[in-house]
Design a protein around this motif. Structure first.
Motif, short mmCIF file in Angstrom:
data_model
loop_
_atom_site.label_atom_id
_atom_site.label_comp_id
_atom_site.label_asym_id
_atom_site.label_seq_id
_atom_site.Cartn_x
_atom_site.Cartn_y
_atom_site.Cartn_z
N VAL A 60 0.83 -1.21 0.00
CA VAL A 60 0.00 0.00 0.00
C VAL A 60 0.87 1.26 0.00
O VAL A 60 0.60 2.22 -0.74
N GLU A 61 1.92 1.26 0.79
CA GLU A 61 2.81 2.43 0.85
C GLU A 61 3.56 2.62 -0.48
O GLU A 61 3.70 3.75 -0.97
N TRP A 62 4.02 1.51 -1.06
CA TRP A 62 4.71 1.57 -2.35
C TRP A 62 3.77 2.10 -3.43
O TRP A 62 4.14 2.98 -4.22
N GLY A 63 2.55 1.59 -3.49
CA GLY A 63 1.59 2.06 -4.46
C GLY A 63 1.28 3.54 -4.30
O GLY A 63 1.09 4.26 -5.29
N SER A 64 1.24 4.01 -3.07
CA SER A 64 0.97 5.43 -2.81
C SER A 64 2.08 6.32 -3.36
O SER A 64 1.83 7.44 -3.79
N ARG A 65 3.30 5.80 -3.35
CA ARG A 65 4.40 6.57 -3.93
C ARG A 65 4.37 6.54 -5.45
O ARG A 65 4.61 7.54 -6.11
#
Length: 474
Positions: free
Chosen positions: A275-280
């Motif tokens: 989720v954090e990677w996708g947000s970036r």
């Protein structure tokens, strides 16, 4: 969705029967001149022409579902708030099977008729153009699956310890009446009442969990973000539930069949990072919560990107979890205008898998691209498949909208754009597409125009050869 899934064309209701039913409703109306006209019984989707309905847009669904896995009986009420796009003398809802007990519109009893998968409703008074109206439908019965031509099932599926309601492309009509086309997105409140000892999981956030007495438990779920009906889910089972948060504060809710807990643990442990990677990469995560529903193995023959909580049949691996979570941006937040635009879901989610691998020291997106061109299965196990059987933006039929070209050649289109415009403009395009179209619907034409405008490049050759071209590109 897992690219092993193949969807099929569903048989539309007989036009003559539908016309006869509508004529009966119209001629039975009370004295006075009819000011409105009937809403269309389908939206003429290229592959599912009877899916959805014309004349109105739904703004909110309030579904109250009472289900007992022991007798498989569903007793339910759907309250639909919609806005009339024209003056309406009658309107249609999509509903397969189940018995409709009563219908009211604006608090008054309405006449209704069933023809195939169409529920035609005749309000006591015509609805004015622009009027916000409330329709309440009481219904019951044993919900059934909708079986695709390839044998896969959607709709309402019984599992080893409960049941699950899923919908892609039109299976949601098996468990609630609605405007079942991705172009009509709405907010949802879904209440599930089940026997004590069962968990009941749906989209969005759990607003309340209440012991209602008589050995029943009520779960109230709320998703305020617009959602296409095929992304709605109702899962009932003896799940093991865990909650948490990502480092940036996105709530996590995971419901896992106990027999799948150990095998699911390695992939689910990666969910916060995904989720954090996708947000970036793609812009802020579009919803307030993320998670997963892991059903007993072999409950379904596919995984599905149901909004905020993708559904998996058995334990997912890291790539599958990544794929379905990437859909939260591409498919769920930015949804297709029609089923012909499916590559905007699957090509993007497949490319997200390639990009995740590249960003984590594995096979790069270019290496995946080259492997498919060469048929090199040592790099990608699926590289020997027929990824060029048809253009991703023009599947030959409904049975092809989840075919390999939609996934792989769709991803290759994105890599070709990257080759043409360079990394800086390409990654700005990915992020801009997801954020600028957040919670909306988009077509292939919308994307091609946006890509050229945002990158400042003429990409006609990419579209002509890779997106729409016949044969195997070189």
């Amino acid at each position: 969705m897992d690219h092993r899934r193949a969807l099929s064309r569903l048989t539309a209701a007989a036009p003559a029967a539908a016309a006869a039913a509508l004529l009966a409703l119209t001629t039975a109306c009370t004295a006075g001149t009819v000011q409105g006209r009937p809403g269309a019984s389908g939206l003429r989707d290229p592959y599912f022409p009877k899916a959805g309905n014309g004349g109105y847009q739904i703004e909110h669904y309030d579904l109250d579902l009472d289900y007992d896995p022991a007798d498989r009986e569903l007793n339910a009420t759907a309250v639909i708030t919609a806005r009339a796009g024209q003056a309406l003398s009658s309107f249609n809802l999509d509903l397969a099977g189940l018995k409709v007990e009563s219908v009211t519109v604006q608090g008054e009893e309405a006449r209704f008729n069933r023809t195939g998968r169409e529920l035609t409703v005749r309000p006591a008074k015509d609805l004015k153009k622009g009027e916000v109206f409330r329709a309440e439908i009481d219904y019951r019965g044993e919900p059934r699956p909708i079986v695709d031509a390839d044998g896969s099932k959607e709709g309402w599926i019984t599992t080893a310890d409960g049941a699950v309601g899923v919908g892609e492309p039109i299976g949601s009509m098996a468990w609630f009446p609605g405007n079942h086309h991705p172009s009509d997105k709405a907010a949802y409140d879904i209440t599930l009442t089940v026997p004590k000892g069962y968990e009941a999981v749906s989209n969005g956030e759990l607003a309340s969990r209440t012991d209602t007495g008589g050995g029943r438990t009520q779960f109230v779920w709320h998703d305020r973000a617009p959602m296409a009906s095929y992304l709605a889910v109702a899962a009932i089972g003896k799940f093991k539930v865990t909650t948490g948060r990502t480092p940036s504060g996105v709530a996590l809710y995971e419901a896992v069949a106990p027999a799948e807990a150990a095998a699911s643990a390695p992939a689910l442990a990666k969910l916060p990072e995904i989720v954090e990677w996708g947000s970036r990469r793609f812009g802020p995560y579009p919803f307030g919560t993320a998670g997963a529903i892991v059903l007993p193995a072999e409950s379904l023959t596919y995984a599905l990107e149901t909004q905020t909580k993708p559904v998996f049949s058995g334990a997912p691996d890291e790539d599958l979890l990544l794929h379905e979570t990437a859909h939260q941006w591409f498919g769920d937040s930015v949804s297709p205008k029609s089923w012909k635009d499916m590559w905007l879901n699957e090509g993007f989610a497949t490319y997200a898998e390639w990009l995740w691998s590249e960003d984590h020291g594995g096979t790069t997106a270019q290496q995946h691209f080259d492997a498919y061109l060469k048929g090199d299965t040592s790099v990608d196990d699926d590289a020997g498949g027929d990824w060029a059987a048809f253009p991703p933006a023009a599947p030959p039929g409904a049975e092809d909208i989840s075919g390999m070209p939609v996934y792989v050649r769709g991803a290759m289109v994105l890599q070709r754009i990257r080759q043409e415009v360079g990394d800086e403009k390409f990654f700005a395009l990915l992020r801009g597409w997801a954020t600028d179209h957040e919670y909306g619907n988009a077509s292939t034409a919308d994307f091609t125009a946006y890509a050229e405008r945002s990158t400042g490049r003429d990409l006609k050759k990419v579209w002509d050869v890779w997106l729409y071209g016949e044969g195997r590109p070189k």
